[in-house]
Design a protein around this motif. Structure first.
Motif, PDB file in Angstrom:
ATOM      1  N   VAL A 228       0.851  -1.189   0.000  1.00  0.00           N
ATOM      2  CA  VAL A 228       0.000   0.000   0.000  1.00  0.00           C
ATOM      3  C   VAL A 228       0.889   1.243   0.000  1.00  0.00           C
ATOM      4  O   VAL A 228       1.835   1.336   0.797  1.00  0.00           O
ATOM      5  CB  VAL A 228      -0.936   0.051   1.237  1.00  0.00           C
ATOM      6  CG1 VAL A 228      -1.794   1.326   1.194  1.00  0.00           C
ATOM      7  CG2 VAL A 228      -1.817  -1.190   1.308  1.00  0.00           C
ATOM      8  N   VAL A 229       0.587   2.176  -0.886  1.00  0.00           N
ATOM      9  CA  VAL A 229       1.259   3.476  -0.888  1.00  0.00           C
ATOM     10  C   VAL A 229       0.171   4.545  -0.756  1.00  0.00           C
ATOM     11  O   VAL A 229      -0.740   4.617  -1.597  1.00  0.00           O
ATOM     12  CB  VAL A 229       2.088   3.709  -2.167  1.00  0.00           C
ATOM     13  CG1 VAL A 229       2.661   5.129  -2.178  1.00  0.00           C
ATOM     14  CG2 VAL A 229       3.210   2.684  -2.268  1.00  0.00           C
ATOM     15  N   VAL A 230       0.281   5.354   0.286  1.00  0.00           N
ATOM     16  CA  VAL A 230      -0.667   6.439   0.518  1.00  0.00           C
ATOM     17  C   VAL A 230       0.022   7.754   0.161  1.00  0.00           C
ATOM     18  O   VAL A 230       1.023   8.124   0.788  1.00  0.00           O
ATOM     19  CB  VAL A 230      -1.133   6.471   1.989  1.00  0.00           C
ATOM     20  CG1 VAL A 230      -2.103   7.638   2.210  1.00  0.00           C
ATOM     21  CG2 VAL A 230      -1.781   5.147   2.380  1.00  0.00           C
TER      22      VAL A 230
ATOM     23  N   ASP B 243      -5.143  -4.133 -10.709  1.00  0.00           N
ATOM     24  CA  ASP B 243      -4.566  -5.371 -11.257  1.00  0.00           C
ATOM     25  C   ASP B 243      -3.097  -5.559 -10.871  1.00  0.00           C
ATOM     26  O   ASP B 243      -2.436  -6.467 -11.383  1.00  0.00           O
ATOM     27  CB  ASP B 243      -4.687  -5.375 -12.783  1.00  0.00           C
ATOM     28  CG  ASP B 243      -6.138  -5.383 -13.252  1.00  0.00           C
ATOM     29  OD1 ASP B 243      -6.952  -6.063 -12.608  1.00  0.00           O
ATOM     30  OD2 ASP B 243      -6.442  -4.692 -14.250  1.00  0.00           O
ATOM     31  N   GLY B 244      -2.602  -4.694  -9.977  1.00  0.00           N
ATOM     32  CA  GLY B 244      -1.192  -4.756  -9.621  1.00  0.00           C
ATOM     33  C   GLY B 244      -0.938  -5.246  -8.210  1.00  0.00           C
ATOM     34  O   GLY B 244      -1.872  -5.653  -7.493  1.00  0.00           O
ATOM     35  N   ASP B 245       0.318  -5.183  -7.797  1.00  0.00           N
ATOM     36  CA  ASP B 245       0.719  -5.664  -6.478  1.00  0.00           C
ATOM     37  C   ASP B 245       0.572  -4.598  -5.395  1.00  0.00           C
ATOM     38  O   ASP B 245       0.588  -4.926  -4.206  1.00  0.00           O
ATOM     39  CB  ASP B 245       2.187  -6.132  -6.522  1.00  0.00           C
ATOM     40  CG  ASP B 245       2.387  -7.349  -7.413  1.00  0.00           C
ATOM     41  OD1 ASP B 245       1.446  -8.180  -7.497  1.00  0.00           O
ATOM     42  OD2 ASP B 245       3.456  -7.462  -8.044  1.00  0.00           O
ATOM     43  N   VAL B 246       0.482  -3.335  -5.787  1.00  0.00           N
ATOM     44  CA  VAL B 246       0.459  -2.239  -4.814  1.00  0.00           C
ATOM     45  C   VAL B 246      -0.829  -1.428  -4.963  1.00  0.00           C
ATOM     46  O   VAL B 246      -1.206  -1.045  -6.075  1.00  0.00           O
ATOM     47  CB  VAL B 246       1.683  -1.317  -4.997  1.00  0.00           C
ATOM     48  CG1 VAL B 246       1.616  -0.128  -4.030  1.00  0.00           C
ATOM     49  CG2 VAL B 246       2.986  -2.105  -4.784  1.00  0.00           C
ATOM     50  N   ILE B 247      -1.479  -1.191  -3.853  1.00  0.00           N
ATOM     51  CA  ILE B 247      -2.668  -0.341  -3.801  1.00  0.00           C
ATOM     52  C   ILE B 247      -2.203   1.110  -3.637  1.00  0.00           C
ATOM     53  O   ILE B 247      -1.410   1.405  -2.751  1.00  0.00           O
ATOM     54  CB  ILE B 247      -3.567  -0.719  -2.609  1.00  0.00           C
ATOM     55  CG1 ILE B 247      -4.059  -2.161  -2.746  1.00  0.00           C
ATOM     56  CG2 ILE B 247      -4.728   0.261  -2.460  1.00  0.00           C
ATOM     57  CD1 ILE B 247      -4.617  -2.720  -1.439  1.00  0.00           C
ATOM     58  N   ILE B 248      -2.686   1.992  -4.499  1.00  0.00           N
ATOM     59  CA  ILE B 248      -2.379   3.418  -4.343  1.00  0.00           C
ATOM     60  C   ILE B 248      -3.621   4.154  -3.859  1.00  0.00           C
ATOM     61  O   ILE B 248      -4.698   4.064  -4.468  1.00  0.00           O
ATOM     62  CB  ILE B 248      -1.891   4.063  -5.655  1.00  0.00           C
ATOM     63  CG1 ILE B 248      -0.564   3.430  -6.107  1.00  0.00           C
ATOM     64  CG2 ILE B 248      -1.719   5.574  -5.482  1.00  0.00           C
ATOM     65  CD1 ILE B 248      -0.021   4.005  -7.404  1.00  0.00           C
ATOM     66  N   ILE B 249      -3.458   4.888  -2.765  1.00  0.00           N
ATOM     67  CA  ILE B 249      -4.489   5.793  -2.259  1.00  0.00           C
ATOM     68  C   ILE B 249      -3.975   7.214  -2.462  1.00  0.00           C
ATOM     69  O   ILE B 249      -2.818   7.512  -2.151  1.00  0.00           O
ATOM     70  CB  ILE B 249      -4.774   5.549  -0.764  1.00  0.00           C
ATOM     71  CG1 ILE B 249      -5.330   4.142  -0.549  1.00  0.00           C
ATOM     72  CG2 ILE B 249      -5.744   6.593  -0.217  1.00  0.00           C
ATOM     73  CD1 ILE B 249      -5.486   3.765   0.919  1.00  0.00           C
ATOM     74  N   SER B 250      -4.818   8.079  -3.003  1.00  0.00           N
ATOM     75  CA  SER B 250      -4.427   9.461  -3.213  1.00  0.00           C
ATOM     76  C   SER B 250      -5.493  10.393  -2.650  1.00  0.00           C
ATOM     77  O   SER B 250      -6.585   9.951  -2.274  1.00  0.00           O
ATOM     78  CB  SER B 250      -4.234   9.741  -4.712  1.00  0.00           C
ATOM     79  OG  SER B 250      -3.753  11.053  -4.937  1.00  0.00           O
TER      80      SER B 250
END
Length: 360
Positions: free
Chosen positions: A250-252, A276-283
């Motif tokens: 996870v990247v916030v 569809d990727g390995d990392v969840i992005i929260i913006s």
């Protein structure tokens, strides 16, 4: 408006001086030229009579100074444009705008300049929360109401007229609640790219997200560093994270521009992200481009911070002009958005129609 009477007196004295100078020049000229001078004087007289209504109309103009944070992001550009559109001559305002370029000292100086100019009202989007008591007291002593907009200050609330903006703590909690719903008990290794140090948006979003993270023992915040709300800053921090941490999902990012930079860094490193990727992005911010990336499935969740706040400020000023009381705090409503295929009780699922309706 406070200085209009003084300006009219100065203008009258200046006109008297100019007329006096003209009289001396006419006295020195040959007698044959006197009729021409009289004709010129007669020609000038109607122009002076026509100028009076313009001066009278200017009495209704409300002068406003706006000390803006800077131009560090797409959100900030939209916020600036909104103030320039609303505080226009057509709407009865004269706006003095200063881009403080993320320089706290320059912003304090800009507010002092507004005070010296004796503007009617001051709007300030504080770069930092601390250190405002003295200059706010100076504005109050000068009889100039101050509106704290977009962000907040650590100052005595009696020193400013109102605070207008989004609830940054609530934004952080929305992001945290969405992540908990999305992960549904799964482990989270989280990296955070914060906004500018000392900014209320940074402090609020961090506090709100951490409030929810504290409720989940399966979550670990590996690191949290400032990207200064810029794309370059987001990329630099993410590149550093990639070198230091091999296991994160996870990247916030505390605004869209930081998210763009983080994606650039992960693209270069061959790290996949999004639905569809390995990392969840929260913006945060949910600008047009940020929501395009959300629609594309690259940003999984984007929490809005509505930049269209100038109308709220104009309404407060009109109430103050009418002698009415105003609310101490005006909260600008916002919401969150998630990528197609994701449903949430905390967010709206993105679509072409949602993006088409975006105003910024």
């Amino acid at each position: 408006m406070k200085k209009k009477l003084a300006l009219l007196l100065v203008a009258s004295m200046t006109m008297a001086t100019l007329i006096g100078c003209g009289a001396k020049e006419e006295a020195a000229a040959p007698a044959a030229e006197a009729p021409a001078a009289e004709e010129e004087a007669e020609a000038e007289a109607p122009a002076e009579e026509e100028a009076a209504p313009a001066e009278e109309a200017s009495d209704d103009v409300i002068t406003v100074g706006f000390a803006q944070v800077g131009h560090e992001s797409d959100w900030r550009a939209a916020n600036t444009q909104n103030y320039q559109d609303v505080f226009s001559a057509e709407n009865g305002f004269e706006l003095t705008f200063v881009d403080c370029d993320n320089d706290n000292a320059a912003q304090l100086e800009a507010v002092r300049s507004f005070i010296e100019q004796e503007l009617d009202y001051i709007c300030v989007a504080p770069i930092e929360t601390a250190g405002w008591d003295t200059v706010l007291q100076e504005a109050q002593d000068a009889g100039i109401p101050v509106l704290v907009v977009d962000r907040s200050v650590d100052a005595d609330p009696s020193l400013y007229a109102t605070q207008i903006g989004c609830d940054m703590v609530a934004e952080g909690e929305t992001a945290g609640n969405w992540l908990a719903e999305y992960l549904d008990g799964k482990e989270a290794k989280i990296l955070v790219i914060e906004g500018s140090v000392g900014a209320s948006a940074t402090l609020g979003r961090t506090e709100g997200f951490n409030n929810i993270a504290a409720q989940h023992s399966e979550w670990e915040i590996l690191d949290s560093q400032s990207g200064d709300f810029t794309q370059a800053g987001g990329q630099e921090v993410m590149e550093s994270y990639i070198k230091s941490y091999k296991d994160f999902n996870v990247v916030v990012c505390q605004n869209d521009n930081e998210a763009y930079g983080a994606m650039d860094a992960m693209d270069a490193a061959g790290i996949t992200y999004g639905v569809d990727g390995d990392v969840i992005i929260i913006s945060y911010d949910a600008t047009h481009d940020g929501l395009q990336y959300t629609l594309d499935g690259k940003i999984t969740c984007n929490v809005e911070c509505n930049p269209l706040q100038a109308t709220f400020a104009a309404d407060v000023i009109k109430k103050l002009e009418a002698g009415e009381t105003v609310d101490a705090v005006t909260v600008v409503k916002d919401e969150a958005f998630v990528a197609p295929g994701v449903t949430s009780q905390y967010a709206v699922t993105m679509s072409d129609e949602v993006l088409a309706g975006r105003k910024y």
